[in-house]
Design an enzyme around this catalytic site. Sequence first.
Site, PDB file in Angstrom:
ATOM      1  N   HIS A 183       0.832  -1.216   0.000  1.00 17.83           N
ATOM      2  CA  HIS A 183       0.000   0.000   0.000  1.00 17.83           C
ATOM      3  C   HIS A 183       0.865   1.265   0.000  1.00 17.83           C
ATOM      4  CE1 HIS A 183      -3.293  -2.711   1.352  1.00 17.83           C
ATOM      5  NE2 HIS A 183      -2.324  -3.232   2.093  1.00 17.83           N
ATOM      6  N   SER A 196      14.725  22.265 -14.757  1.00 15.22           N
ATOM      7  CA  SER A 196      13.541  23.087 -14.956  1.00 15.22           C
ATOM      8  C   SER A 196      14.001  24.447 -15.466  1.00 15.22           C
ATOM      9  CB  SER A 196      12.809  23.242 -13.614  1.00 15.22           C
ATOM     10  OG  SER A 196      12.044  24.434 -13.631  1.00 15.22           O
ATOM     11  N   LYS A 215      15.866  22.101  -9.490  1.00 14.38           N
ATOM     12  CA  LYS A 215      15.180  20.862  -9.867  1.00 14.38           C
ATOM     13  C   LYS A 215      15.950  19.942 -10.808  1.00 14.38           C
ATOM     14  CE  LYS A 215      10.907  20.265  -9.930  1.00 14.38           C
ATOM     15  NZ  LYS A 215       9.532  20.206 -10.401  1.00 14.38           N
ATOM     16  N   GLU A 229       9.146   9.439 -16.624  1.00 19.06           N
ATOM     17  CA  GLU A 229       7.743   9.847 -16.834  1.00 19.06           C
ATOM     18  C   GLU A 229       7.278   9.487 -18.243  1.00 19.06           C
ATOM     19  OE1 GLU A 229       7.008  13.950 -14.902  1.00 19.06           O
ATOM     20  OE2 GLU A 229       9.163  13.723 -15.030  1.00 19.06           O
TER      21      GLU A 229
END
Length: 467
Positions: free
Chosen positions: A166, A287, A293, A300
């Site tokens: 979970h 970024s 970042k 992704e």
Amino acid sequence: MADDTTDTKSSNQMWGGRFASGPDAIMEEINASIGFDKKLFAQDIRGSIAHATMLAHQGIISAEDKDKIVHGLNTILSEIESGNFEFSRQLEDIHMNVEARLATLIGPAAGRLHTARSRNDQVALDFRLWVKEELQKTEQMLTGLIAAFLDRAEEHAESVMPGFTHLQTAQPVTFGHHCMAYVEMFGRDRARARHAIEHLDESPIGAAALAGTGYPIDRHMTAKALGFREPTRNSIDTVSDRDFAIEFLSIAAIAGMHLSRLAEEIVIWSTPQFGFVRLSDAFSTGSSIMPQKKNPDAAELVRAKTGRINGSLVALLTIMKGLPLAYSKDMQEDKEQVFDAAESLELAIAAMTGMVRDMTVNTARMKAAAGSGYSTATDLADWLVREAGLPFRDAHHVTGRAVALAESKGCDLAELPLSDLQAIHADITDKVYDVLTVEASVASRKSFGGTAPSEVRKQIAFWRARN
Ligand code: ARG
């Protein structure tokens, strides 16, 4: 006023005998597949060479015509490979583009190539050959990905991390064990690719339009020449079957699903909050506004490619659904789905192999996280069963009270003083502290396939011998 029979557009030179005029522009656009099936040029030419050779061997065409055909086809192959071939949409597809060029190169002998075959068995052949090669490539690429995981697993056979259910901390595991879970998944994908190659390893050529042919062809000869195990056994099924393409897409979809789970884990692990891994500069981006970042874009995109692959599988299943036997032009729509999925799958496997090999594993962060969240609670319960003779259900209850106490004190289980533990259950001794560390916890799980480093090493050896 123009008369119907004097249309200026010429009819198709391959099948236009009964047509007075050429197709409407829209007809040409919807009908043409050359824009994508030119990818099949090498398979088409290989198939035609094998077919012509068989026709001559059987005395259906002369050896002289066969030589001209084979020579012409090889010329076309080098023209296409070197980019010196002009594809024409008017000629619809790869089959007719090649044949028309052959006619220009060698004259009337070209017209004999299409004896005892149809574009229906021709396209089934070309596409099967293409899918077979793609499955072989998939198999090899998965072997590379498995090898990357085996190396990381070996390196981290003892590195402790939290295991999750979970996505909540469950029990400590080793990072090596987690890596080996992916080896199992990609190993199954590779086995599926191998099975699919066995299923499709039958040659369609010679089924002709759907009924076979009256010419004395030798389908065993062409099957052998093209590297197939044997010819297909039913000409009607042969030209209407696209199971091999659907199987490829199913395998790609399952592998894509596995890749997307890995991608998701990498996205999570590389957040500053987890900090389990750090992606290399080669597999991340910055970024444009936030200088701090480092984004896991490749992971992704792998996660997203899965959506495209699933789309292709559903598209082809839907294209084939309800088609009457045998060939229908609907089936021309099979190729773009497979080509797109193959490209996505190759990219996704390559990106993941690179990411897994390159990422830096932060074992200190993993270990700290492994010990948090009372991950050794099960070990305490098991100790109570083993050393104090409690039934597991009672041990579970006692442990629950210990966890609640530690929680209220804001400390770990291993930090509770013995007096506190003994107040919960009198039989607890200081020996219990031996099982409350994460290292002791993982080392104890020696059951077959368990997370103990000794077990993980056995599984690595098993896969090394098979990779
Ligand atoms: N371009 C066609 C396809 O991909 C080739 C087969 C055409 N056959 C036919 N009878 N029109 O399916």
